[in-house]
Scaffold this motif. Structure first.
Motif, short mmCIF file in Angstrom:
data_model
loop_
_atom_site.label_atom_id
_atom_site.label_comp_id
_atom_site.label_asym_id
_atom_site.label_seq_id
_atom_site.Cartn_x
_atom_site.Cartn_y
_atom_site.Cartn_z
N THR A 61 0.82 -1.22 0.00
CA THR A 61 0.00 0.00 0.00
C THR A 61 0.85 1.27 0.00
O THR A 61 0.32 2.37 0.12
N THR A 62 2.16 1.11 -0.14
CA THR A 62 3.04 2.28 -0.26
C THR A 62 3.71 2.26 -1.63
O THR A 62 3.93 1.19 -2.22
N HIS A 63 4.01 3.45 -2.11
CA HIS A 63 4.62 3.60 -3.44
C HIS A 63 5.88 2.76 -3.58
O HIS A 63 6.06 2.01 -4.55
N GLU A 64 6.77 2.86 -2.59
CA GLU A 64 8.06 2.16 -2.68
C GLU A 64 7.87 0.65 -2.73
O GLU A 64 8.51 -0.05 -3.53
N GLU A 65 7.00 0.13 -1.88
CA GLU A 65 6.77 -1.32 -1.85
C GLU A 65 6.05 -1.80 -3.10
O GLU A 65 6.28 -2.91 -3.58
N MET A 66 5.15 -0.98 -3.64
CA MET A 66 4.48 -1.34 -4.88
C MET A 66 5.48 -1.50 -6.02
O MET A 66 5.40 -2.44 -6.82
N ILE A 67 6.41 -0.57 -6.11
CA ILE A 67 7.43 -0.64 -7.15
C ILE A 67 8.27 -1.91 -6.99
O ILE A 67 8.56 -2.62 -7.96
N LYS A 68 8.63 -2.19 -5.76
CA LYS A 68 9.43 -3.39 -5.48
C LYS A 68 8.68 -4.65 -5.88
O LYS A 68 9.24 -5.55 -6.53
N GLU A 89 -0.94 6.56 -3.14
CA GLU A 89 0.36 5.90 -3.29
C GLU A 89 0.40 5.08 -4.58
O GLU A 89 1.44 4.95 -5.22
N GLY A 90 -0.76 4.54 -4.96
CA GLY A 90 -0.82 3.79 -6.20
C GLY A 90 -0.62 4.68 -7.41
O GLY A 90 0.02 4.26 -8.40
N LEU A 91 -1.13 5.90 -7.37
CA LEU A 91 -0.93 6.82 -8.49
C LEU A 91 0.55 7.13 -8.68
O LEU A 91 1.04 7.19 -9.82
N LYS A 92 1.27 7.30 -7.59
CA LYS A 92 2.72 7.53 -7.69
C LYS A 92 3.40 6.34 -8.37
O LYS A 92 4.27 6.51 -9.23
N ALA A 93 2.98 5.14 -7.97
CA ALA A 93 3.58 3.93 -8.54
C ALA A 93 3.23 3.79 -10.02
O ALA A 93 4.06 3.40 -10.83
N MET A 94 1.98 4.12 -10.37
CA MET A 94 1.56 4.01 -11.77
C MET A 94 2.44 4.86 -12.67
O MET A 94 2.88 4.42 -13.74
N ARG A 95 2.69 6.08 -12.26
CA ARG A 95 3.50 6.98 -13.08
C ARG A 95 4.91 6.43 -13.26
O ARG A 95 5.43 6.38 -14.38
#
Length: 215
Positions: A61-68, A89-95
């Motif tokens: 549920t955090t940007h950093e962990e989603m990317i990982k 946080e998902g929007l940050k990861a999407m970009r």
């Protein structure tokens, strides 16, 4: 319109593939858990079996962990699309993932505004959950129709993937609106095939032919 199967059941995937109706597969943590066993093994089997896109979802549920997690998920195959929830946080990861060339399926979309944000950030798919909206006495298909209009207005390349499909009319309405993809459970797909008049008509034809053969 393309058909994705919303399942992690390999036998269902094989059966629909043999019918020639399988364009892709979507999964989520609930679906994967339902099958039991090691989820990584299951994901590998699905990705190797399916020729089209396979959506695998992050649980972070955090940007950093989603990317990982996304980096790990795409290792299962070139056909993997990473499902990211429509939260800040998902929007940050999407970009970031879009910039890296990783395809994203923006999931848990419940409004046209959410879909617009995902499209602006380069998501490959947005997944409006029509059945859950209907369950709240809101129109899931009205949401899809508004998303279609917005995307056409601005020539967004993001595809509309209608999710939370609960009956054949959802599929028909999605097709009439012009959704790009519908992801549906195995049971709903089999409902599309069957019709009582087809069954009774075939039974009558066979009965008449049998009587004719007997002279």
């Amino acid at each position: 319109m393309r058909f994705f199967l919303d399942t992690a059941n390999v036998e269902q995937i094989r059966e629909v593939k043999e019918l020639g109706l399988l364009d892709g597969v979507t999964t989520n943590p609930t679906i994967m858990a339902r099958e039991g066993g090691d989820w990584r093994t299951q994901a590998e089997r699905i990705c190797s079996l399916v020729d089209g896109p396979v959506s695998l979802e992050v649980i972070a549920t955090t940007h950093e962990e989603m990317i990982k997690e996304a980096k790990d998920l795409v290792s299962f195959g070139e056909n993997v699309v990473v499902k990211i929830p429509l939260i800040a946080e998902g929007l940050k990861a999407m970009r970031e993932l879009a910039e890296r060339g990783i395809r994203v399926n923006a999931t848990l979309v419940f409004s046209p505004a959410q879909a617009l944000l995902a499209a602006k950030l380069g998501a490959a798919y947005v997944s409006p959950f029509v059945g859950r909206l209907d369950g709240l006495s809101q129109s899931g298909m009205e949401c899809v129709e508004q998303i279609r209009t917005m995307f056409d207005n601005y020539d967004f390349k993001t595809q509309i993937l209608v999710a939370s499909v609960r009956h054949p009319l959802h599929v028909l309405d999605a097709a009439l609106i012009g959704a790009d993809v519908v992801t549906l459970p195995y049971a709903t797909l089999t409902q599309l095939i069957r019709h009582p008049l087809t069954d009774s008509g075939l039974a009558a034809f066979l009965s008449d032919w049998e009587a004719y053969q007997k002279g």
